[in-house]
Design an enzyme around this catalytic site. Structure first.
Site, mmCIF file in Angstrom:
data_model
loop_
_atom_site.group_PDB
_atom_site.id
_atom_site.type_symbol
_atom_site.label_atom_id
_atom_site.label_comp_id
_atom_site.label_asym_id
_atom_site.label_seq_id
_atom_site.Cartn_x
_atom_site.Cartn_y
_atom_site.Cartn_z
ATOM 1 N N ARG A 131 0.814 -1.220 0.000
ATOM 2 C CA ARG A 131 0.000 0.000 0.000
ATOM 3 C C ARG A 131 0.845 1.267 0.000
ATOM 4 N NH1 ARG A 131 -0.984 3.255 4.086
ATOM 5 N NH2 ARG A 131 -0.133 1.753 5.586
ATOM 6 N N HIS A 163 11.484 2.023 23.007
ATOM 7 C CA HIS A 163 10.890 3.088 23.815
ATOM 8 C C HIS A 163 9.700 2.504 24.569
ATOM 9 C CE1 HIS A 163 9.021 7.289 24.227
ATOM 10 N NE2 HIS A 163 10.151 7.292 24.905
ATOM 11 N N CYS A 191 -3.951 -3.824 12.170
ATOM 12 C CA CYS A 191 -2.889 -4.778 11.829
ATOM 13 C C CYS A 191 -2.920 -5.954 12.797
ATOM 14 C CB CYS A 191 -1.530 -4.093 11.862
ATOM 15 S SG CYS A 191 -1.308 -2.865 10.570
ATOM 16 N N SER A 226 -1.090 -8.174 9.331
ATOM 17 C CA SER A 226 -0.037 -7.430 8.649
ATOM 18 C C SER A 226 0.977 -6.991 9.684
ATOM 19 C CB SER A 226 -0.637 -6.207 7.937
ATOM 20 O OG SER A 226 0.371 -5.408 7.348
ATOM 21 N N HIS A 238 6.347 -8.870 7.090
ATOM 22 C CA HIS A 238 7.199 -8.330 6.039
ATOM 23 C C HIS A 238 8.301 -7.430 6.583
ATOM 24 C CE1 HIS A 238 3.398 -6.040 6.479
ATOM 25 N NE2 HIS A 238 4.222 -5.013 6.608
ATOM 26 N N ALA A 279 6.950 3.544 6.999
ATOM 27 C CA ALA A 279 6.261 3.497 5.706
ATOM 28 C C ALA A 279 4.852 4.051 5.883
ATOM 29 C CB ALA A 279 6.217 2.066 5.185
#
Length: 277
Positions: free
Chosen positions: A21, A51, A159, A180, A220, A276
């Site tokens: 995407r 963090h 996700c 994802s 990924h 991203a």
């Protein structure tokens, strides 16, 4: 954290090159599982410094049922800034689905309260599930995250999609299905967040922590994270730290940032990488 490092190495060596995407490009695998025994330490990545403040505050924000980033910004957490509207709105993302899933007759279901009560009263149930995947409120892929939020839809599709609890021998385990997964930036946060949630739910239901099982759909490595991943894999992991929760807290919704103490966290330096979008 060897399972995490093994996954990253597998993506580098065997990942399928795919578009995505964001237009960045990835190396991807479909279907992978990791398991962490929470009695052996808190699964916080040590091959780069994380963090923890952001991880804890984001989880508390989810549990509050909030979808505006004001709480996060007030606490110095900027991980959702890129997708929020000018007013800080993200649409009906995780917190809304967890705490106020809308029903056709106008009611709202508090999935978190419901699952905690089910763990207490029906620990052998196979329905100890919380889902963020509300098809009716998913974003329109043809417009931007901010425009989706302005239209009352989720800025981003969930996700980490749904999770299930399991009780056996006085121990509480949790399995997350993540459709994802950004292995370099996102997955270390996701592991720590759901491990922490498992510890919290175990405490308020008078159970011991069991396993956190992390199941992936499309996992990924973004093409602009390859060199950072190689650098991380060159480092030797340190022993896992321990997470201590304030034992006085008896309700999941009473936890505050000050109720968490991480002991013995030794980590290599942070590795910068672009998000991203």
């Amino acid at each position: 954290m060897q399972p995490y490092l093994d996954l990253m190495r597998q993506l580098l060596e065997h990942g399928t090159v795919k578009s995505d995407r964001t237009g960045t490009g990835t190396r991807s695998l479909f279907g992978h599982q990791m398991r962490f025994d929470l009695s052996k330490g808190f699964p916080l990545v040590t091959t780069k410094k994380l963090h923890l403040k952001s991880i804890i505050h984001e989880l508390l924000w989810f549990l509050k049922g909030e979808t505006n980033i004001a709480y996060l910004k007030d606490n110095g957490v900027r991980i959702w800034d890129e997708w929020a509207t000018e007013d800080g709105e993200l649409g009906p993302v995780y917190g809304r689905q967890w705490r106020a899933w809308p029903t056709p007759d106008g009611r709202h279901i508090d999935q978190i309260s419901q699952v905690v009560e089910q763990i207490r009263t029906r620990p052998d149930s196979r329905r100890l599930i919380v889902s963020a995947w509300n098809v009716a409120e998913l974003p329109d892929e043809g417009i931007s995250p901010k425009d989706n939020a302005r239209a009352g839809r989720m800025a981003l599709a969930p996700c980490h999609t749904f999770f299930q609890f399991y009780v056996a021998d006085g121990r509480l385990s949790c399995q997350l299905y993540q459709r994802s997964a950004d292995v370099f930036l996102g997955v270390p946060f996701n592991i720590a967040s759901y491990a922490l949630l498992t510890l919290m739910v175990a405490q308020v239901t008078d159970l011991e922590p069991g396993d956190f099982v992390h199941t992936f759909g499309d996992v990924h490595l973004y093409s602009n994270h390859v060199e950072q991943a190689k650098e991380q894999l060159s480092r030797e992991p340190y022993p896992l730290p321990k997470m201590h929760l304030n034992p006085e807290v008896k309700s999941l919704f009473d936890f505050r940032y000050e109720d968490f103490t991480l002991e013995g966290y030794q980590a290599h330096p942070h590795i910068k990488a672009p998000v991203a979008i």
